[in-house]
Design a protein around this motif. Structure first.
Motif, short mmCIF file in Angstrom:
data_model
loop_
_atom_site.label_atom_id
_atom_site.label_comp_id
_atom_site.label_asym_id
_atom_site.label_seq_id
_atom_site.Cartn_x
_atom_site.Cartn_y
_atom_site.Cartn_z
N LEU A 111 -11.94 39.72 27.40
CA LEU A 111 -11.09 39.70 26.20
C LEU A 111 -11.87 40.21 24.99
N VAL A 112 -11.32 41.21 24.32
CA VAL A 112 -11.99 41.79 23.13
C VAL A 112 -10.94 42.05 22.06
N PRO A 113 -11.36 42.10 20.79
CA PRO A 113 -10.42 42.45 19.74
C PRO A 113 -9.86 43.85 19.99
N LYS A 114 -8.66 44.10 19.48
CA LYS A 114 -8.02 45.42 19.62
C LYS A 114 -8.98 46.53 19.24
N GLY A 115 -9.06 47.54 20.09
CA GLY A 115 -9.95 48.65 19.79
C GLY A 115 -11.31 48.49 20.47
N ASN A 116 -11.57 47.32 21.07
CA ASN A 116 -12.83 47.07 21.78
C ASN A 116 -14.05 47.54 20.98
N PRO A 117 -14.30 46.88 19.83
CA PRO A 117 -15.32 47.37 18.89
C PRO A 117 -16.73 47.54 19.49
N ASP A 118 -17.07 46.76 20.50
CA ASP A 118 -18.42 46.89 21.08
C ASP A 118 -18.43 47.79 22.32
N ASN A 119 -17.29 48.41 22.59
CA ASN A 119 -17.20 49.28 23.76
C ASN A 119 -17.69 48.62 25.04
N ALA A 171 -19.17 47.02 35.45
CA ALA A 171 -20.62 47.11 35.29
C ALA A 171 -21.01 47.11 33.80
N ALA A 172 -20.39 46.20 33.06
CA ALA A 172 -20.63 46.15 31.61
C ALA A 172 -22.11 45.90 31.33
N THR A 173 -22.63 46.63 30.37
CA THR A 173 -24.04 46.46 30.03
C THR A 173 -24.22 45.65 28.75
N ASN A 174 -23.11 45.26 28.14
CA ASN A 174 -23.25 44.47 26.91
C ASN A 174 -22.17 43.39 26.85
#
Lengths: 346, 68
Positions: A235-243, A248-251
């Motif tokens: 779950l991320v804010p709209k626009g996925n600010p941290d990409n 395989a998410a690295t962050n």
């Protein structure tokens, strides 16, 4: 062959935990285990410089220590950099492995270290380094140094490194193509045959292992505890600010929920692409239950809901990577004095 | 997290995986697509269900973890 050697304050002969704050010291000779290292390396190699540093100093000043070690190693015209062996000593292992990575990438000379499989330095840098499996017992010093010396000679002369089990280093998780006599089917049947007979066999693809982590003590008083929500459901804010990537998410991200009584679907999206995310996008509380926890905060069932929720996308993530994310998140929550965590996984 | 000494309650619908990776406190979630809810229920009942799940997690955090 000119060798620069790194030791902690204990093996450097300064003292135990009470001297863990010792600042780095430079000696133009072998110190402690370095003398034995000099012996096993043979006539063509010598330890020309030793850097000794306290474990706490190293942990707290890694940047300064790295700069000093790089400078001293370069100045000593080292052909090879050796750190440890560190056995189970965690801070020592983390520093030794970190320094090896820095020396290898900055000075482009071979590096060797040694530690026990359980040392956190292994988790951090096994993929980049040849780490000799030292076992836990420092009494095996000579044997471990001999292995490290063999590896040093091998690396220095540019020979091909064999498989981890042959050479005595900790597996780096790298698959190498080789020619074999038997087909996969034949090897499989041979392995099964050995297994049925109770004989030893070695899997070609070891399953990942998860070390048991003892459960921390329960929270004595939840009505005073600061509780954080973490999710690997992306779950991320709209626009996925941290990409945060879909797999395989690295962050990971940390998102403000201070003053919110619940999460609105319009404000959020889901970066995870491994489940049907419509339901969470409709109502994010279904993944990150801010609405209920806010009410439980108001009725003082919990002390406080941490002002941010933490999110990453837990999909086909290499374990080493997940462990790093976990360590980073833990460090931040520790700093924020969070007492307990509710982790929601999809 | 737990290596750092912060107790965690893992809420998931895939309990076997949580056990495999060594989670010490586990609460069964409602489903992969909505761990903390159930889209088939009316909003009120869904929230009540979520409250129940969260309270289970809090209860787990208050108690010693059973040895896995």
């Amino acid at each position: 062959m000119r060798v620069v050697h790194y030791l902690n304050q204990f093996f450097g002969g300064i003292g135990g935990e009470e001297h863990a704050d010792t600042e780095p010291q430079v000696h133009d000779e072998p110190v402690g285990p370095g003398r034995l290292l000099g012996q096993v390396l043979g006539e063509n190699a010598q330890v020309v410089r030793t850097i000794v540093c306290g474990d706490n100093y190293a942990t707290e000043n890694m940047e300064a220590l790295t700069a000093l070690v790089l400078e001293q190693t370069k100045d000593a015209q080292a052909d090879i950099f050796v750190a440890g062996p560190c056995f189970e000593a965690g801070r020592y292992g983390v520093a030794a492995a970190g320094l090896c990575v820095a020396v290898s990438s900055e000075l482009d000379i071979p590096v060797v270290t040694g530690m026990a499989q359980e040392n956190p330095g292994v988790d951090l840098h096994r993929q980049t380094l040849y780490i000799v499996d030292s076992g836990k017992a420092a009494s095996a010093m000579r044997e471990v140094l001999t292995k490290m010396s063999d590896m040093a000679h091998k690396l220095a002369s540019g020979q091909d490194m064999g498989a981890p089990a042959e050479e005595g280093y900790i597996a780096r998780g790298i698959l190498k193509d080789t020619f074999v006599e038997q087909t996969a089917a034949q090897r499989l049947v041979a392995m099964l045959d050995a297994k049925v007979k109770g004989e030893e066999f070695e899997s070609e693809l070891p399953a990942p292992s998860f070390p048991e982590i003892p459960a921390p003590a329960p929270v004595a008083d939840m009505s005073k505890a600061r509780v954080a929500i973490i999710t690997d459901g992306g779950l991320v804010p709209k626009g996925n600010p941290d990409n945060i990537s879909a797999w395989a998410a690295t962050n990971w991200g940390s998102y403000d929920i201070a003053g919110k009584d619940g999460l609105q679907g319009d404000d959020y999206e889901v970066s995870h692409r491994g489940y049907d995310t419509r339901y969470v996008e409709q109502d994010p509380d279904r993944l990150v239950p801010v609405d209920v926890l806010r009410e439980l905060e108001e009725s003082n069932v919990i002390g406080e809901l941490h002002s941010q929720f933490i999110s990453t996308s837990g999909l086909v993530n290499p374990i080493a990577n997940s462990r790093r994310l976990g360590r980073e998140i833990a460090a931040q929550l520790k700093e924020s004095e969070v007492d307990a965590v509710i982790l929601t996984s999809t | 997290m737990e290596k750092a000494g912060i107790p965690v309650c893992h809420v998931t619908s895939v309990v076997p995986v949580a056990k495999m990776v060594g989670s010490n406190r586990i609460v069964q979630g409602q489903g992969i697509v909505h761990v903390m809810g159930d889209a088939d229920l009316p909003a009120e009942e869904e929230k009540e269900l979520r409250r129940k799940t969260v309270l289970q997690a809090i209860e787990a955090l208050k108690n010693e973890a059973a040895t896995p």
